[in-house]
Write a protein that holds these residues in place. Sequence first.
Motif, mmCIF file in Angstrom:
data_model
loop_
_atom_site.group_PDB
_atom_site.id
_atom_site.type_symbol
_atom_site.label_atom_id
_atom_site.label_comp_id
_atom_site.label_asym_id
_atom_site.label_seq_id
_atom_site.Cartn_x
_atom_site.Cartn_y
_atom_site.Cartn_z
ATOM 1 N N PRO A 165 3.889 17.972 10.643
ATOM 2 C CA PRO A 165 4.920 18.929 9.780
ATOM 3 C C PRO A 165 4.094 20.037 9.073
ATOM 4 C CG PRO A 165 4.457 16.664 8.723
ATOM 5 C CD PRO A 165 4.058 16.714 10.149
ATOM 6 N N LEU A 166 3.471 20.684 10.073
ATOM 7 C CA LEU A 166 2.705 22.049 9.549
ATOM 8 C C LEU A 166 2.360 22.958 10.576
ATOM 9 C CD1 LEU A 166 -0.565 21.930 10.235
ATOM 10 C CD2 LEU A 166 -0.609 20.382 8.455
ATOM 11 N N ILE A 167 2.766 24.086 10.550
ATOM 12 C CA ILE A 167 2.619 25.257 11.663
ATOM 13 C C ILE A 167 1.916 26.418 10.976
ATOM 14 C CG2 ILE A 167 4.109 24.185 13.328
ATOM 15 C CD1 ILE A 167 5.918 26.382 11.821
ATOM 16 N N PRO A 168 0.991 27.171 11.729
ATOM 17 C CA PRO A 168 0.620 28.485 11.180
ATOM 18 C C PRO A 168 1.727 29.650 11.419
ATOM 19 C CG PRO A 168 -0.375 28.072 13.497
ATOM 20 C CD PRO A 168 0.809 26.839 12.981
ATOM 21 N N GLN A 202 12.173 22.468 13.431
ATOM 22 C CA GLN A 202 13.215 23.339 13.835
ATOM 23 C C GLN A 202 12.545 24.718 13.878
ATOM 24 O OE1 GLN A 202 16.730 23.260 11.641
ATOM 25 N NE2 GLN A 202 17.750 25.178 12.108
ATOM 26 N N VAL A 203 11.781 25.325 12.735
ATOM 27 C CA VAL A 203 11.321 26.545 12.744
ATOM 28 C C VAL A 203 10.168 26.665 13.737
ATOM 29 C CG1 VAL A 203 9.541 27.847 11.221
ATOM 30 C CG2 VAL A 203 11.510 26.609 9.925
ATOM 31 N N TRP A 204 9.613 25.684 14.154
ATOM 32 C CA TRP A 204 8.663 25.986 15.078
ATOM 33 C C TRP A 204 9.036 25.920 16.678
ATOM 34 C CZ3 TRP A 204 7.864 21.367 18.774
ATOM 35 C CH2 TRP A 204 6.975 21.899 19.653
ATOM 36 N N GLU A 205 10.283 25.313 16.798
ATOM 37 C CA GLU A 205 11.130 25.405 18.112
ATOM 38 C C GLU A 205 11.462 26.981 18.228
ATOM 39 O OE1 GLU A 205 11.410 23.420 20.624
ATOM 40 O OE2 GLU A 205 11.630 21.394 19.959
ATOM 41 N N VAL A 206 11.999 27.480 17.244
ATOM 42 C CA VAL A 206 12.639 28.885 17.212
ATOM 43 C C VAL A 206 11.420 29.950 17.371
ATOM 44 C CG1 VAL A 206 13.932 30.930 16.307
ATOM 45 C CG2 VAL A 206 14.732 28.516 15.987
ATOM 46 N N ARG A 207 10.415 29.606 16.576
ATOM 47 C CA ARG A 207 9.149 30.418 16.762
ATOM 48 C C ARG A 207 8.600 30.562 18.162
ATOM 49 N NH1 ARG A 207 7.120 32.362 11.965
ATOM 50 N NH2 ARG A 207 4.953 32.327 12.927
ATOM 51 N N ARG A 208 8.402 29.618 18.599
ATOM 52 C CA ARG A 208 7.726 29.638 20.118
ATOM 53 C C ARG A 208 8.666 30.238 21.206
ATOM 54 N NH1 ARG A 208 7.305 23.657 22.834
ATOM 55 N NH2 ARG A 208 9.329 22.725 22.536
ATOM 56 N N LEU A 220 12.938 32.991 7.301
ATOM 57 C CA LEU A 220 13.117 31.668 7.155
ATOM 58 C C LEU A 220 14.618 31.431 7.526
ATOM 59 C CD1 LEU A 220 12.055 28.966 7.294
ATOM 60 C CD2 LEU A 220 12.000 29.207 4.441
ATOM 61 N N PRO A 221 15.475 32.215 6.668
ATOM 62 C CA PRO A 221 17.127 31.914 6.844
ATOM 63 C C PRO A 221 17.461 31.997 8.214
ATOM 64 C CG PRO A 221 16.521 33.156 5.016
ATOM 65 C CD PRO A 221 15.332 33.271 5.703
ATOM 66 N N THR A 222 16.823 32.961 9.208
ATOM 67 C CA THR A 222 17.418 33.131 10.362
ATOM 68 C C THR A 222 16.677 31.928 11.331
ATOM 69 O OG1 THR A 222 17.198 35.523 10.454
ATOM 70 C CG2 THR A 222 17.193 34.489 12.508
ATOM 71 N N LEU A 223 15.393 31.497 11.169
ATOM 72 C CA LEU A 223 14.660 30.503 11.638
ATOM 73 C C LEU A 223 15.459 29.046 11.570
ATOM 74 C CD1 LEU A 223 10.919 31.469 11.030
ATOM 75 C CD2 LEU A 223 12.325 32.042 13.464
ATOM 76 N N LEU A 224 15.959 29.008 10.663
ATOM 77 C CA LEU A 224 16.547 27.713 10.015
ATOM 78 C C LEU A 224 18.328 28.083 10.712
ATOM 79 C CD1 LEU A 224 15.421 26.875 6.461
ATOM 80 C CD2 LEU A 224 14.986 25.811 8.747
ATOM 81 N N GLY A 225 18.618 28.897 11.354
ATOM 82 C CA GLY A 225 19.667 29.141 11.831
ATOM 83 C C GLY A 225 21.048 29.130 10.996
ATOM 84 N N LEU A 226 20.723 30.005 9.770
ATOM 85 C CA LEU A 226 21.881 30.026 8.741
ATOM 86 C C LEU A 226 22.582 31.420 8.686
ATOM 87 C CD1 LEU A 226 19.646 29.135 5.481
ATOM 88 C CD2 LEU A 226 21.100 27.675 7.078
ATOM 89 N N ARG A 260 -3.410 38.055 8.441
ATOM 90 C CA ARG A 260 -2.098 37.608 8.554
ATOM 91 C C ARG A 260 -1.948 35.991 8.931
ATOM 92 N NH1 ARG A 260 -0.639 39.293 5.546
ATOM 93 N NH2 ARG A 260 1.515 39.048 5.784
ATOM 94 N N GLY A 261 -2.752 35.279 7.985
ATOM 95 C CA GLY A 261 -2.734 33.786 8.289
ATOM 96 C C GLY A 261 -1.666 33.031 7.063
ATOM 97 N N GLY A 262 -0.842 32.320 7.489
ATOM 98 C CA GLY A 262 0.033 31.709 6.777
ATOM 99 C C GLY A 262 -0.011 30.146 7.100
ATOM 100 N N LEU A 263 0.825 29.473 6.327
ATOM 101 C CA LEU A 263 1.160 27.950 6.713
ATOM 102 C C LEU A 263 2.515 27.860 6.168
ATOM 103 C CD1 LEU A 263 -0.331 25.475 7.754
ATOM 104 C CD2 LEU A 263 -0.926 24.714 5.300
ATOM 105 N N LEU A 264 3.176 26.870 6.861
ATOM 106 C CA LEU A 264 4.191 26.158 6.739
ATOM 107 C C LEU A 264 4.369 24.726 6.594
ATOM 108 C CD1 LEU A 264 7.419 26.603 5.970
ATOM 109 C CD2 LEU A 264 7.865 26.272 8.173
ATOM 110 N N SER A 265 4.707 23.866 5.581
ATOM 111 C CA SER A 265 4.266 22.412 5.836
ATOM 112 C C SER A 265 5.568 21.843 5.023
ATOM 113 C CB SER A 265 3.215 21.949 5.109
ATOM 114 O OG SER A 265 3.060 22.105 4.024
ATOM 115 N N GLY A 266 5.832 20.492 5.345
ATOM 116 C CA GLY A 266 6.892 19.739 4.441
ATOM 117 C C GLY A 266 7.721 18.928 5.229
ATOM 118 N N ASP A 267 9.097 19.055 5.310
ATOM 119 C CA ASP A 267 9.807 17.879 5.901
ATOM 120 C C ASP A 267 9.786 18.302 7.406
ATOM 121 O OD1 ASP A 267 12.183 17.101 7.435
ATOM 122 O OD2 ASP A 267 13.500 17.447 5.757
#
Length: 362
Positions: free
Chosen positions: A86-89, A242-248, A100-106, A229-236
Motif C-alpha cells: 500500500p504505497l506507490i510513487p 485503486q489509484v495505482w490501477e488508474v495511474r498505470r 486524486l478525486p479523479t483517480l478515485l472515480g469521484l 518530482r518525487g512523491g509518495l502515496l500510502s495508506g489504505d
Amino acid sequence: MPDFPWDSLAGARARAAQHPGGVVDLSIGTPVDQTPAVLRDALAGAADAPGYPTALGTPALRTAAAAWLRRRLDVEVAESPDGPPPLIPTVGSKELVALLPTLLGLQGSATTVVLPEVAYPTYEVGAVLAGLAVRRSDVPPADGAGISLVWLNSPGNPHGRVLTDDELRTWVAWGRSHGIPVVADECYITLGWDVRPRSILHPAVAGDDHTGLLAVHSLSKQSTAAGYRGGLLSGDPALVRQVWEVRRHLGLLVPAPVQAAMAAAFDDDAHVDAQRERYRSRRDRLAAAVRDAGMRIEHSEAGLYLWATRDEDCWTTIDRLAGLGIVAAPGSFYGPAGARHVRLALTATDERIDAAVERLRG
C-alpha cells in the motif's frame, strides 16, 4: 478553473524590483539549496533507462519508502497478501493532489470535497477539475451527506498549523463512520519546530489499520528535490490499489532515474537533518525581524513559512513589503479566512534572508 493566483503578484514584484538591493522573493516555497549528492549520484547512476518505468515503484524504492515511514514516522506499511504493497510513487505531490478525486472515480458524482479553511489552492483545483463542489471546514461536518473526500494538511500550508492527535483521531473516526476517505497531505512532516507533527497513519491516530486513510509525502522540501518530482502515496491498501490501477492506465509513471534517487533519499537521514537545520536558522532570524517590524506571527509551528499579520488587508501588507523589496504571498490565495495574513517562505538563500532581516529592521 480558478485564476492562477501567482499572476496577481506581478505589480508587487515590479515594485520590489525597484529596490536598490534587489528583490527578496519569499512568495513561492521553492527550494534554493543544492540537491544533495546522495540523490544526484543515484539519479546519474540510473540514467541508462531504456525501458518504461513501473507505476508501482521499483522494489528498492518500495523497500526504502516503507523503511522511511517506519523509521521517521513510526508508521508500519505491511505487504498486501493479495496485491501490491500500500504505497506507490507519484510525480511529485501536487500532481497527486490535483488528480486524486479523479483517480478515485469521484468525477461527475455531484458531491463535495472538504478542505481546510485556509488551504493550499490545489485541493480546490482538484475538486473543480473533477466537477465537484468544495466546502471549507476545520472541524468535521454534522453529517457526511453529499461528501466524498476530506483533505487534511498537517503541517499546514500556508500557516504551519499542526493538528493534534485528538483532532486527527476525530477526523479519522468521522470519516470511517461515514465511509468517506480522509487524506492527509504531510509534505512538511519532517519540519516540525515547536511541536513534532504526527502522521494520520500513526497507530496512535489510525489504530491497527489504515482503513479509509491516505497520506501524501514529498521529497521536494525535505530533500531539496522539487525538480525531481518525487512523491509518495500510502495508506489504505484498497484505495492505494485503486489509484495505482488508474495511474498505470494513464501512464502516470515516475521516471526510473528519479525512482532510484527517491530510494537513495528515503534511505538517508543525514541530508534531511542538515537541510532542516538550515531552515531552522533562517526561520529564527526571519521570525525575529518580522516581529521587530510590528507583525504578529500565528501558528507557524512547523513547515517552511511564517504566517504573519498586521491586522490589515493582506494586499496592504503586500504593498508595504514590496516597498522594502520583499515579495510575500497574500493570505487570500489560500481562502477567505487568510485575507488579513501574508505568507513568508524560508526558501531563500542565507544572503537573501539576511537582506530581508536588514530591511525589515529598517
